[in-house]
Scaffold this motif. Structure first.
Motif, short mmCIF file in Angstrom:
data_model
loop_
_atom_site.label_atom_id
_atom_site.label_comp_id
_atom_site.label_asym_id
_atom_site.label_seq_id
_atom_site.Cartn_x
_atom_site.Cartn_y
_atom_site.Cartn_z
N MET A 244 0.82 -1.21 0.00
CA MET A 244 0.00 0.00 0.00
C MET A 244 0.86 1.26 0.00
O MET A 244 0.56 2.23 -0.71
CB MET A 244 -0.95 -0.02 1.20
N ILE A 245 1.93 1.26 0.79
CA ILE A 245 2.80 2.44 0.82
C ILE A 245 3.50 2.61 -0.51
O ILE A 245 3.65 3.74 -1.01
CB ILE A 245 3.80 2.32 1.98
N SER A 246 3.93 1.52 -1.13
CA SER A 246 4.57 1.60 -2.44
C SER A 246 3.60 2.13 -3.49
O SER A 246 3.96 2.98 -4.32
CB SER A 246 5.08 0.22 -2.86
N CYS A 247 2.35 1.67 -3.44
CA CYS A 247 1.34 2.18 -4.38
C CYS A 247 1.04 3.65 -4.12
O CYS A 247 0.84 4.42 -5.07
CB CYS A 247 0.06 1.36 -4.26
N ALA A 248 1.01 4.05 -2.85
CA ALA A 248 0.79 5.46 -2.53
C ALA A 248 1.91 6.33 -3.07
O ALA A 248 1.67 7.42 -3.61
CB ALA A 248 0.65 5.64 -1.02
N MET A 249 3.15 5.86 -2.95
CA MET A 249 4.28 6.60 -3.50
C MET A 249 4.17 6.70 -5.02
O MET A 249 4.47 7.74 -5.61
CB MET A 249 5.59 5.94 -3.09
#
Length: 276
Positions: free
Chosen positions: A252-257
């Motif tokens: 999720m954090i990678s997708c948010a970035m």
């Protein structure tokens, strides 16, 4: 003829097989994510997540800045096609396991650098050398990431920066702008799409990286990818949901970035297009 699927052959384990859920779990639940904060796993997961984010941001920002500086120096000196470029490529090819051994050999308290400082009289014994490895600051991990990230960023942005410098940057200098002003107002802004691409690549790579935090990071708190691996490999299968939840947080954090990168890049391109 009737086709028989896994649900007919193994009705008791079909939900786990289809959804990739561990034994005892047949549907998605939020309790595992809540336990990240509200039970005794706070120290393991929240601190691990915070340290992983801090480690990734520091390594990525330092890699971006130093990589752009090296690329700018090569472009300014017109060495982008020289042997210096071949030297920059070499660290990119070195595996992370080898980089970890190199960092231990060079920066540990019994390593080469501490012995040189002791021989030079800067310290009285190697134990006085700063402890860079296996600490909560992740200094050793950051040094190892910089070994790979700095040349990657320099190599990634060099071609575009050289092209902009030789065209629009040179035109700005011919119109009276100083080389420094031309770089910061023309060359660097037009190179930013490549810089942002490099930032996203190395951020996601470092954030999900396992080898270097495992070999050079502290014992506690562990980085989130290491904690996910330990939970997944635990003999107790009830630990598997925590591993999957940790992996989901990383995703999720990678997708948010990636989403922030897309929005920022689109806005930057529109701004540059409007200025031209």
């Amino acid at each position: 003829s009737m086709r028989v699927g896994p649900a007919q052959l193994w009705p008791d384990v079909a939900p786990q097989w289809i959804l990739n859920l561990p034994a005892g779990f047949e549907e998605f639940c939020y309790d595992v994510y809540k336990s990240f904060i509200f039970d005794n796993r706070y120290e393991m997961y929240v601190r691990g997540l915070g340290n992983t984010l801090l480690l990734t941001l520091m390594a990525t920002l330092m890699g971006i800045v130093l990589g752009v500086v090296i690329a700018a120096a090569l472009v300014t000196l017109r060495r982008q096609n020289s042997a210096a470029l071949q030297i920059i490529r070499l660290p990119i090819l070195v595996p992370h396991m080898v980089v970890a051994v190199f960092v231990v050999t060079l920066f540990s308290q019994t390593g080469l650098l501490s012995r040189l400082c002791c021989t030079a009289g800067l310290i009285s014994n190697p134990a006085q050398f700063p402890q860079l490895l296996y600490t909560e600051s992740f200094a050793g991990v950051i040094l190892a990431y910089l070994w790979k990230e700095i040349p990657f960023v320099a190599y990634f942005v060099l071609a575009l920066m050289a092209s902009v410098k030789d065209t629009l940057g040179q035109a700005a200098e011919n119109l009276g702008a100083s080389p420094l002003r031309s770089f910061f107002h023309v060359t660097l802004p037009l190179t930013m799409p490549a810089v942002l691409n490099a930032y996203l690549i190395i951020f996601i790579f470092a954030f999900g990286g396992y080898e270097l935090p495992a070999l050079l990071g502290p014992t506690l708190p562990k980085a989130l990818p290491i904690r996910a691996y330990l939970e997944f490999s635990s003999p107790d299968l009830l630990h598997r949901p925590y591993a999957m939840a940790a992996n989901a947080v990383i995703l999720m954090i990678s997708c948010a970035m990636a989403l922030l990168y897309f929005l920022f890049t689109r806005r930057l391109v529109k701004k540059l297009g409007g200025e031209r």
